[in-house]
Design a protein around this motif. Structure first.
Motif, PDB file in Angstrom:
ATOM      1  N   UNK A   8      10.207  -1.288  32.597  1.00  0.00           N
ATOM      2  CA  UNK A   8      10.226  -0.749  33.958  1.00  0.00           C
ATOM      3  C   UNK A   8      11.650  -0.463  34.431  1.00  0.00           C
ATOM      4  N   UNK A   9      12.574  -1.363  34.106  1.00  0.00           N
ATOM      5  CA  UNK A   9      13.945  -1.195  34.613  1.00  0.00           C
ATOM      6  C   UNK A   9      14.698  -0.071  33.914  1.00  0.00           C
ATOM      7  N   UNK A  10      14.170   0.433  32.793  1.00  0.00           N
ATOM      8  CA  UNK A  10      14.759   1.644  32.213  1.00  0.00           C
ATOM      9  C   UNK A  10      14.484   2.842  33.109  1.00  0.00           C
ATOM     10  N   UNK A  11      13.444   2.725  33.963  1.00  0.00           N
ATOM     11  CA  UNK A  11      13.081   3.816  34.874  1.00  0.00           C
ATOM     12  C   UNK A  11      13.676   3.614  36.261  1.00  0.00           C
ATOM     13  N   UNK A  12      13.602   2.374  36.749  1.00  0.00           N
ATOM     14  CA  UNK A  12      14.046   2.107  38.119  1.00  0.00           C
ATOM     15  C   UNK A  12      14.375   0.608  38.259  1.00  0.00           C
ATOM     16  N   UNK A  13      15.452   0.268  38.987  1.00  0.00           N
ATOM     17  CA  UNK A  13      15.784  -1.155  39.173  1.00  0.00           C
ATOM     18  C   UNK A  13      14.705  -1.873  39.992  1.00  0.00           C
ATOM     19  N   UNK A  14      14.444  -3.132  39.646  1.00  0.00           N
ATOM     20  CA  UNK A  14      13.443  -3.931  40.356  1.00  0.00           C
ATOM     21  C   UNK A  14      14.109  -5.058  41.125  1.00  0.00           C
ATOM     22  N   UNK A  15      13.666  -5.282  42.333  1.00  0.00           N
ATOM     23  CA  UNK A  15      14.094  -6.462  43.084  1.00  0.00           C
ATOM     24  C   UNK A  15      13.262  -7.640  42.598  1.00  0.00           C
ATOM     25  N   UNK A  16      13.814  -8.844  42.695  1.00  0.00           N
ATOM     26  CA  UNK A  16      13.097 -10.043  42.247  1.00  0.00           C
ATOM     27  C   UNK A  16      11.745 -10.185  42.927  1.00  0.00           C
ATOM     28  N   UNK A  17      11.697  -9.899  44.217  1.00  0.00           N
ATOM     29  CA  UNK A  17      10.436 -10.045  44.946  1.00  0.00           C
ATOM     30  C   UNK A  17       9.377  -9.074  44.423  1.00  0.00           C
ATOM     31  N   UNK A  18       9.790  -7.849  44.074  1.00  0.00           N
ATOM     32  CA  UNK A  18       8.847  -6.873  43.523  1.00  0.00           C
ATOM     33  C   UNK A  18       8.393  -7.291  42.128  1.00  0.00           C
ATOM     34  N   UNK A  19       9.349  -7.746  41.322  1.00  0.00           N
ATOM     35  CA  UNK A  19       8.997  -8.184  39.978  1.00  0.00           C
ATOM     36  C   UNK A  19       8.022  -9.362  40.031  1.00  0.00           C
ATOM     37  N   UNK A  20       8.203 -10.267  40.954  1.00  0.00           N
ATOM     38  CA  UNK A  20       7.311 -11.425  41.081  1.00  0.00           C
ATOM     39  C   UNK A  20       5.877 -10.969  41.372  1.00  0.00           C
TER      40      UNK A  20
END
Length: 188
Positions: A8-20
């Motif tokens: 996913x992060x190859x496409x867009x950075x994730x915030x910890x809250x979203x990743x959770x």
């Protein structure tokens, strides 16, 4: 699950809250070698991320199965048209090797789209990637000879030739196993 986050992060950075939120909806699943993951005629229920293994997409037939795609480690696999439309799949998915995967259900994916800022963006980017791969494959089947398709596979996806039985490779590039043998003899 780190591989999913990397993907996913190859496409867009994730915030910890979203990743959770995203990570909480995936479930780990093991498939035995040759186990059917999705049957023809069933509605696809899961989007599957392959941690380890190989998945084959094919149209079952008593005489000649038609293999038309493979997915490998660190890729998503899904009867995507069935998944999106909630209609029975026209094809099946099978684990060619013992496969370790992470799955998310259709309903849980819809929740992620609603609950996260990044969910819809990831879904759109993944769908766009699938469309581009599908278009490239269709064009190669229409424009290239069997030998040219084999050479393209050799250059762009050698992992298929290294890890998939040749009878499935032949079907994938739209030729008979005998035709594949002739092409391989000419090249090697």
């Amino acid at each position: 699950m780190g591989y999913i986050r990397e993907y996913y992060e190859r496409m867009v950075p994730l915030q910890e809250s979203e990743w959770a939120i995203i990570a909480a909806h995936f479930r780990r699943k093991r498939f035995k070698k040759h186990q059917i993951i999705t049957r023809q005629g069933e509605v696809e229920q899961y989007l599957t991320f392959i941690e380890k293994g190989i998945v084959r997409f094919y149209i079952p037939d008593d005489e000649n199965e038609l293999t038309f795609n493979f997915c490998f480690e660190k890729e998503f696999a899904c009867a995507y048209d069935s998944f999106l439309t909630r209609t029975p799949s026209e094809y099946a998915m099978q684990a060619l090797t013992e496969t370790l995967a992470w799955q998310i259900s259709y309903s849980d994916l819809q929740k992620i789209y609603v609950q996260t800022r990044v969910g819809n963006c990831l879904g759109r980017l993944a769908a766009e990637k699938l469309l581009l791969v599908k278009s490239k494959r269709e064009l190669s089947l229409l424009k290239l000879s069997g030998k040219e398709r084999y050479m393209q596979l050799l250059n762009e996806q050698p992992e298929i030739l290294q890890s998939v039985p040749l009878k499935y490779v032949a079907s994938y590039i739209g030729i008979t196993p005998q035709g594949l043998s002739r092409i391989r003899r000419q090249i090697y």
